[in-house]
Motif scaffolding. Structure first.
Motif, PDB file in Angstrom:
ATOM      1  N   UNK A   1     -12.327   0.204  -9.531  1.00 40.90           N
ATOM      2  CA  UNK A   1     -12.511   0.628  -8.150  1.00 40.90           C
ATOM      3  C   UNK A   1     -13.986   0.695  -7.776  1.00 40.90           C
ATOM      4  N   UNK A   2     -14.812   1.236  -8.689  1.00 46.32           N
ATOM      5  CA  UNK A   2     -16.227   1.370  -8.365  1.00 46.32           C
ATOM      6  C   UNK A   2     -16.884   0.007  -8.207  1.00 46.32           C
ATOM      7  N   UNK A   3     -16.406  -0.997  -8.952  1.00 49.87           N
ATOM      8  CA  UNK A   3     -16.971  -2.338  -8.827  1.00 49.87           C
ATOM      9  C   UNK A   3     -16.732  -2.899  -7.431  1.00 49.87           C
ATOM     10  N   UNK A   4     -15.516  -2.698  -6.928  1.00 53.36           N
ATOM     11  CA  UNK A   4     -15.194  -3.170  -5.579  1.00 53.36           C
ATOM     12  C   UNK A   4     -16.036  -2.435  -4.546  1.00 53.36           C
ATOM     13  N   UNK A   5     -16.161  -1.111  -4.720  1.00 56.02           N
ATOM     14  CA  UNK A   5     -16.926  -0.323  -3.753  1.00 56.02           C
ATOM     15  C   UNK A   5     -18.395  -0.725  -3.746  1.00 56.02           C
ATOM     16  N   UNK A  29     -16.533   7.435  -4.568  1.00 55.89           N
ATOM     17  CA  UNK A  29     -15.416   8.226  -5.090  1.00 55.89           C
ATOM     18  C   UNK A  29     -14.856   7.658  -6.393  1.00 55.89           C
ATOM     19  N   UNK A  30     -15.243   6.422  -6.745  1.00 57.49           N
ATOM     20  CA  UNK A  30     -14.598   5.760  -7.874  1.00 57.49           C
ATOM     21  C   UNK A  30     -15.312   5.894  -9.196  1.00 57.49           C
ATOM     22  N   UNK A  31     -16.332   6.750  -9.290  1.00 57.43           N
ATOM     23  CA  UNK A  31     -17.055   6.897 -10.549  1.00 57.43           C
ATOM     24  C   UNK A  31     -17.258   8.374 -10.856  1.00 57.43           C
ATOM     25  N   UNK A  32     -17.898   8.663 -12.000  1.00 62.10           N
ATOM     26  CA  UNK A  32     -18.075  10.071 -12.373  1.00 62.10           C
ATOM     27  C   UNK A  32     -19.029  10.756 -11.397  1.00 62.10           C
ATOM     28  N   UNK A  33     -18.860  12.065 -11.276  1.00 56.48           N
ATOM     29  CA  UNK A  33     -19.442  12.809 -10.162  1.00 56.48           C
ATOM     30  C   UNK A  33     -20.962  12.797 -10.124  1.00 56.48           C
ATOM     31  N   UNK A  34     -21.617  13.044 -11.251  1.00 58.54           N
ATOM     32  CA  UNK A  34     -23.070  13.210 -11.239  1.00 58.54           C
ATOM     33  C   UNK A  34     -23.788  11.948 -10.776  1.00 58.54           C
ATOM     34  N   UNK A  35     -23.488  10.819 -11.414  1.00 54.16           N
ATOM     35  CA  UNK A  35     -24.162   9.575 -11.033  1.00 54.16           C
ATOM     36  C   UNK A  35     -23.682   9.089  -9.673  1.00 54.16           C
ATOM     37  N   UNK A  36     -22.408   9.314  -9.377  1.00 55.16           N
ATOM     38  CA  UNK A  36     -21.893   8.937  -8.068  1.00 55.16           C
ATOM     39  C   UNK A  36     -22.610   9.675  -6.956  1.00 55.16           C
ATOM     40  N   UNK A  37     -22.900  10.960  -7.196  1.00 55.98           N
ATOM     41  CA  UNK A  37     -23.634  11.762  -6.210  1.00 55.98           C
ATOM     42  C   UNK A  37     -25.011  11.174  -5.943  1.00 55.98           C
ATOM     43  N   UNK A  38     -25.710  10.797  -7.005  1.00 57.84           N
ATOM     44  CA  UNK A  38     -27.067  10.260  -6.849  1.00 57.84           C
ATOM     45  C   UNK A  38     -27.064   8.877  -6.200  1.00 57.84           C
TER      46      UNK A  38
END
Length: 320
Positions: A1-5, A29-38
């Protein structure tokens, strides 16, 4: 999912101009929270720098704690109201930041077993309410520990001396604010716990202790306290305190911040069982915080009542 996003994000940021309208729902929304937040924060900075119009929605509340370099972006939150004993969304955007959701209420409304919801609430209280300062970003993506500030090249290999000095100043300011907040919170706990202990002897059930919650600048109170009796202390930009009580904390905060120079005010609040007790605690705090040497903007509000003006020596309420 994160690849598509990420592929979609690449297309957006490369094609966006100042005349574009960008709509992103639940960013990263498709990856782990900490790195996704950044990553989300960096994307928001990029779009802000381009100067486009747009709406980015997210449940990554840690974005609000990132040191983002933005000039045009503003924070909005979903409004809520208290109806028939329940907190419900108004489906209207309001100014400010809200770090809490209605997840537990929604789960209960949709028939999730009560045992699961209760266990989830216990886990939430045991993990996310604690200040876990050992992590740089917690499970909500919120920053805790400060970066190294010794000014050396090893600590800041890519920072100029000017920028390092700026970092020093910013961190020192935040540390002073944190110390001041903790001193106030400690004083509130000492003063109010004594009164609550006295009141608990008059009640059929034991009153809960003081659990101060911080509402930082631009943040809103959580939806869960709508309709609850609260006592609050406003930390004004001029270093003075304002003590109040209300059954509508959100409305009071908006009223305070609507006054000139008060837009960046932060608040400490705690919930009490009923308006009568809230009034007693309010006046107690006004009188005793003043006795402790804190500067109050509304000291006169405590002079027309007897609560908090005990004949006991002030030393008995001195904060350790």
């Amino acid at each position: 999912m994160v690849q598509v996003e990420m592929s979609e994000i690449r297309s957006i940021v490369t094609a966006t101009t100042s005349r574009s309208l960008v709509l992103i729902d639940e960013i990263c929304r498709g990856t782990e929270t900490a790195k996704g937040t950044c990553i989300a924060g960096s994307i928001i900075e990029t779009l802000d720098n381009i100067g486009c119009l747009g709406i980015v929605s997210t449940h990554l509340h840690g974005i609000f704690s990132l040191p983002l370099k933005i000039k045009n972006a503003v924070y909005k939150a979903m409004g809520t109201e208290y109806l028939d004993g329940q907190t419900v969304p108004t489906w209207k955007l309001v100014d400010g930041i809200c770090r809490e959701s209605l997840a537990f209420q929604t789960a209960k409304r949709e028939g999730v077993p009560e045992t699961i919801i209760q266990r989830a609430e216990d886990l939430y209280m045991s993990v996310y309410v604690k200040d876990n300062s050992s992590k740089r970003i917690d499970a909500n993506g919120r920053f805790h520990s400060a970066p190294k500030t010794d000014g050396s090249d090893e600590a800041h290999p890519n920072l100029s001396k000017t920028r390092v000095g700026s970092v020093h100043h910013e961190i020192e300011s935040k540390m002073k604010m944190e110390v001041s907040r903790k001193e106030i919170e400690r004083a509130i706990n000492v003063i109010c716990q004594k009164k609550l202990t006295e009141l608990s002897k008059q009640e059929t059930s034991e009153l809960a202790g003081v659990n101060c919650v911080m509402i930082a600048a631009r943040e809103q109170p959580p939806p869960s306290i709508i309709g609850a009796s609260c006592v609050y202390v406003m930390l004004r930009p001029d270093k003075k305190l304002y003590v109040g009580q209300t059954d509508d904390l959100d409305g009071r905060i908006r009223a305070h911040r609507g006054k000139e120079g008060m837009q960046s005010a932060s608040f400490l609040y705690f919930v009490v069982p009923g308006k009568s007790i809230a009034c007693q605690i309010e006046t107690l705090l006004i009188n005793q915080l003043y006795s402790q040497g804190f500067l109050l903007a509304n000291i006169a509000d405590g002079k027309h009542r007897n609560f908090g003006t005990s004949s006991r020596p002030v030393e008995t309420l001195t904060v350790p």
